[in-house]
Design a protein around this motif. Structure first.
Motif, PDB file in Angstrom:
ATOM      1  N   VAL A  90       3.142   5.146   1.118  1.00  0.00           N
ATOM      2  CA  VAL A  90       1.875   5.873   1.205  1.00  0.00           C
ATOM      3  C   VAL A  90       2.064   7.348   1.529  1.00  0.00           C
ATOM      4  O   VAL A  90       1.272   8.188   1.091  1.00  0.00           O
ATOM      5  N   GLY A  91       3.092   7.705   2.301  1.00  0.00           N
ATOM      6  CA  GLY A  91       3.319   9.117   2.610  1.00  0.00           C
ATOM      7  C   GLY A  91       3.649   9.909   1.359  1.00  0.00           C
ATOM      8  O   GLY A  91       3.125  11.012   1.139  1.00  0.00           O
ATOM      9  N   SER A  92       4.512   9.356   0.507  1.00  0.00           N
ATOM     10  CA  SER A  92       4.861  10.027  -0.743  1.00  0.00           C
ATOM     11  C   SER A  92       3.687  10.030  -1.716  1.00  0.00           C
ATOM     12  O   SER A  92       3.473  11.005  -2.444  1.00  0.00           O
ATOM     13  N   LEU A  93       2.927   8.936  -1.754  1.00  0.00           N
ATOM     14  CA  LEU A  93       1.751   8.900  -2.624  1.00  0.00           C
ATOM     15  C   LEU A  93       0.700   9.908  -2.163  1.00  0.00           C
ATOM     16  O   LEU A  93      -0.036  10.470  -2.982  1.00  0.00           O
ATOM     17  N   LEU A 117      -6.052   9.077  -8.117  1.00  0.00           N
ATOM     18  CA  LEU A 117      -6.431   7.687  -7.875  1.00  0.00           C
ATOM     19  C   LEU A 117      -5.777   6.763  -8.896  1.00  0.00           C
ATOM     20  O   LEU A 117      -5.277   5.684  -8.541  1.00  0.00           O
ATOM     21  N   VAL A 118      -5.774   7.181 -10.161  1.00  0.00           N
ATOM     22  CA  VAL A 118      -5.195   6.347 -11.213  1.00  0.00           C
ATOM     23  C   VAL A 118      -3.685   6.243 -11.052  1.00  0.00           C
ATOM     24  O   VAL A 118      -3.111   5.141 -11.071  1.00  0.00           O
ATOM     25  N   VAL A 119      -3.013   7.375 -10.885  1.00  0.00           N
ATOM     26  CA  VAL A 119      -1.545   7.376 -10.809  1.00  0.00           C
ATOM     27  C   VAL A 119      -1.071   6.616  -9.572  1.00  0.00           C
ATOM     28  O   VAL A 119      -0.169   5.769  -9.648  1.00  0.00           O
ATOM     29  N   CYS A 120      -1.678   6.903  -8.420  1.00  0.00           N
ATOM     30  CA  CYS A 120      -1.260   6.225  -7.191  1.00  0.00           C
ATOM     31  C   CYS A 120      -1.654   4.747  -7.221  1.00  0.00           C
ATOM     32  O   CYS A 120      -0.955   3.897  -6.656  1.00  0.00           O
ATOM     33  N   LEU A 236      -5.056  -1.194  -3.578  1.00  0.00           N
ATOM     34  CA  LEU A 236      -6.007  -0.550  -2.667  1.00  0.00           C
ATOM     35  C   LEU A 236      -5.301   0.479  -1.798  1.00  0.00           C
ATOM     36  O   LEU A 236      -5.801   1.599  -1.607  1.00  0.00           O
ATOM     37  N   SER A 237      -4.133   0.129  -1.285  1.00  0.00           N
ATOM     38  CA  SER A 237      -3.383   1.055  -0.445  1.00  0.00           C
ATOM     39  C   SER A 237      -2.971   2.292  -1.232  1.00  0.00           C
ATOM     40  O   SER A 237      -3.081   3.425  -0.740  1.00  0.00           O
ATOM     41  N   GLY A 238      -2.508   2.107  -2.462  1.00  0.00           N
ATOM     42  CA  GLY A 238      -2.104   3.238  -3.279  1.00  0.00           C
ATOM     43  C   GLY A 238      -3.270   4.155  -3.628  1.00  0.00           C
ATOM     44  O   GLY A 238      -3.153   5.384  -3.560  1.00  0.00           O
ATOM     45  N   GLY A 245      -4.668  12.299  -0.365  1.00  0.00           N
ATOM     46  CA  GLY A 245      -3.985  13.492  -0.844  1.00  0.00           C
ATOM     47  C   GLY A 245      -4.921  14.441  -1.568  1.00  0.00           C
ATOM     48  O   GLY A 245      -4.835  15.667  -1.415  1.00  0.00           O
ATOM     49  N   ALA A 246      -5.835  13.883  -2.364  1.00  0.00           N
ATOM     50  CA  ALA A 246      -6.808  14.715  -3.081  1.00  0.00           C
ATOM     51  C   ALA A 246      -7.711  15.462  -2.108  1.00  0.00           C
ATOM     52  O   ALA A 246      -7.998  16.657  -2.287  1.00  0.00           O
ATOM     53  N   ILE A 247      -8.160  14.775  -1.081  1.00  0.00           N
ATOM     54  CA  ILE A 247      -9.023  15.411  -0.075  1.00  0.00           C
ATOM     55  C   ILE A 247      -8.279  16.537   0.637  1.00  0.00           C
ATOM     56  O   ILE A 247      -8.825  17.617   0.887  1.00  0.00           O
ATOM     57  N   ASN A 248      -7.011  16.288   0.950  1.00  0.00           N
ATOM     58  CA  ASN A 248      -6.231  17.316   1.631  1.00  0.00           C
ATOM     59  C   ASN A 248      -6.019  18.532   0.732  1.00  0.00           C
ATOM     60  O   ASN A 248      -6.056  19.680   1.201  1.00  0.00           O
ATOM     61  N   ALA A 249      -5.799  18.300  -0.563  1.00  0.00           N
ATOM     62  CA  ALA A 249      -5.650  19.409  -1.505  1.00  0.00           C
ATOM     63  C   ALA A 249      -6.941  20.217  -1.593  1.00  0.00           C
ATOM     64  O   ALA A 249      -6.912  21.455  -1.655  1.00  0.00           O
TER      65      ALA A 249
END
Length: 340
Positions: A90-93, A117-120, A236-238, A245-249
């Motif tokens: 999850v950290g890398s994702l 969302l799709v890739v992860c 779900l986890s991915g 990550g999207a929110i952080n970006a």
């Protein structure tokens, strides 16, 4: 008294002993589930008394917005751990999702959300399928996922040399905008945790997650769909890691490539602090959010003091997590003894 004589315990004494054991088990279970919330309240009270700046509304908003990404990751991790698994990817994702979101923002807000969302989610699908069908240990599979996702992120960013900037103002506003002084991502987290509670406590899927984590063989005999449930929890986890990550970006305005290291351990720590057993089969999302908030509040208090270096901050956080794990293990053993 002859050797063949036996001592008969009065029924009333037996009943009292059983009642006492039941009360002990209930008390231990309640503390295990709500202990993080009690400690959180205590830490907040101490912080409010010690530092005037801690109890300001602006600081509250800062704590909550910083909680949003790790809370989403911990939400997915809770499902995984309750099912008896673990997800180290999850950290890398998370960092991969941020890079993908920033790059895709040139095509609009929906693309910035959809691509990570799709890739992860595909990463989660592959990992879950390997775990479910090849019967490999989740630790090994998700460790490979950690390396794979980190490698893909480095390939997309030219070994971290390129930093993609967010191109869409609407996407950037979602990360930095507020409503009532509270960031938009916080409201999204609240909605997703409410949805997660509904999914975990009120659906057949949630019951299957608990059943698999409690005893996979027994769950199989009960007709639980083991493979499909395991795949779903990793998907779900991915997806949630990619969303974080999207929110952080969106909040930073770019896809920063140096983040995410240790995020998986922070998520696991928050889940365990919240009362979820690493062995699976028991846990609550309410405890998870209390665990995430507790870690963020402690970090905020350390920053408020201004006297502790980053190295010692890590030492303090690690010592606190170790203490909580020891307490949780002791409580789990106490419950087994009292129930036995």
């Amino acid at each position: 008294m002859s050797q063949t004589d036996t001592v008969v315990t009065p029924p009333a004494k037996v009943a009292r002993a059983e009642a006492a054991a039941a009360r002990t088990e209930k008390l231990v279970e309640r503390f295990q589930r709500q202990g993080a919330l009690a400690v959180l309240a205590l830490v907040i009270i101490i912080g409010a008394i010690t530092w005037d700046s801690f109890r300001t509304y602006d600081n509250l908003g800062t704590v909550l917005i910083s909680t949003a990404p790790p809370a989403l990751i911990a939400l997915g991790m809770t499902f995984v751990i309750i099912s008896g698994g673990i997800d180290l990817s999850v950290g890398s994702l998370y960092v991969l999702g941020g890079v993908l979101a920033a790059w895709a923002s040139q095509y609009g807000t929906w693309a910035a959300f959809a691509l990570p969302l799709v890739v992860c989610g595909v990463f989660g699908l592959v990992q879950g399928s390997i775990i479910a069908y090849a019967r490999l240990a989740p630790f090994i599979v998700t460790l490979a996922g950690l390396l794979g996702a980190r490698g893909l992120m480095l390939a997309l960013s030219d070994e971290g040399a390129d930093t993609y900037l967010v191109k869409t103002d609407a996407f950037k506003h979602f990360g930095s905008g507020t409503l009532g002084g509270i960031g938009y991502p916080v409201y999204l987290v609240i909605a997703l945790f409410a949805l997660g509670m509904l999914l975990l406590y009120r659906t057949r899927f949630g019951q299957s997650v608990y059943a698999i984590g409690g005893n996979e063989d027994a769950a199989r005999l009960m007709g639980v769909k083991i493979r499909s449930t395991q795949i779903r929890v990793y998907v779900l986890s991915g997806v949630l890691a990619g969303l974080a990550g999207a929110i952080n970006a969106a909040r930073l305005g770019s896809g920063v490539t140096v983040l995410g290291t240790g995020m998986e351990l922070d998520a696991i720590a928050a889940v365990v602090i919240g009362g979820t057993l690493l062995t699976g089969g028991a846990g609550t999302l309410g405890g998870t959010i209390a665990g995430v908030l507790l870690l963020q509040v402690i970090q905020n208090l350390i920053n408020q003091s201004g006297r502790i270096t980053s190295a010692w901050q890590t030492v303090i956080s690690g010592a606190f997590i170790a203490l909580v794990v020891v307490v949780q293990t002791y409580l789990a053993r106490l419950r087994r003894v009292s129930s036995g």
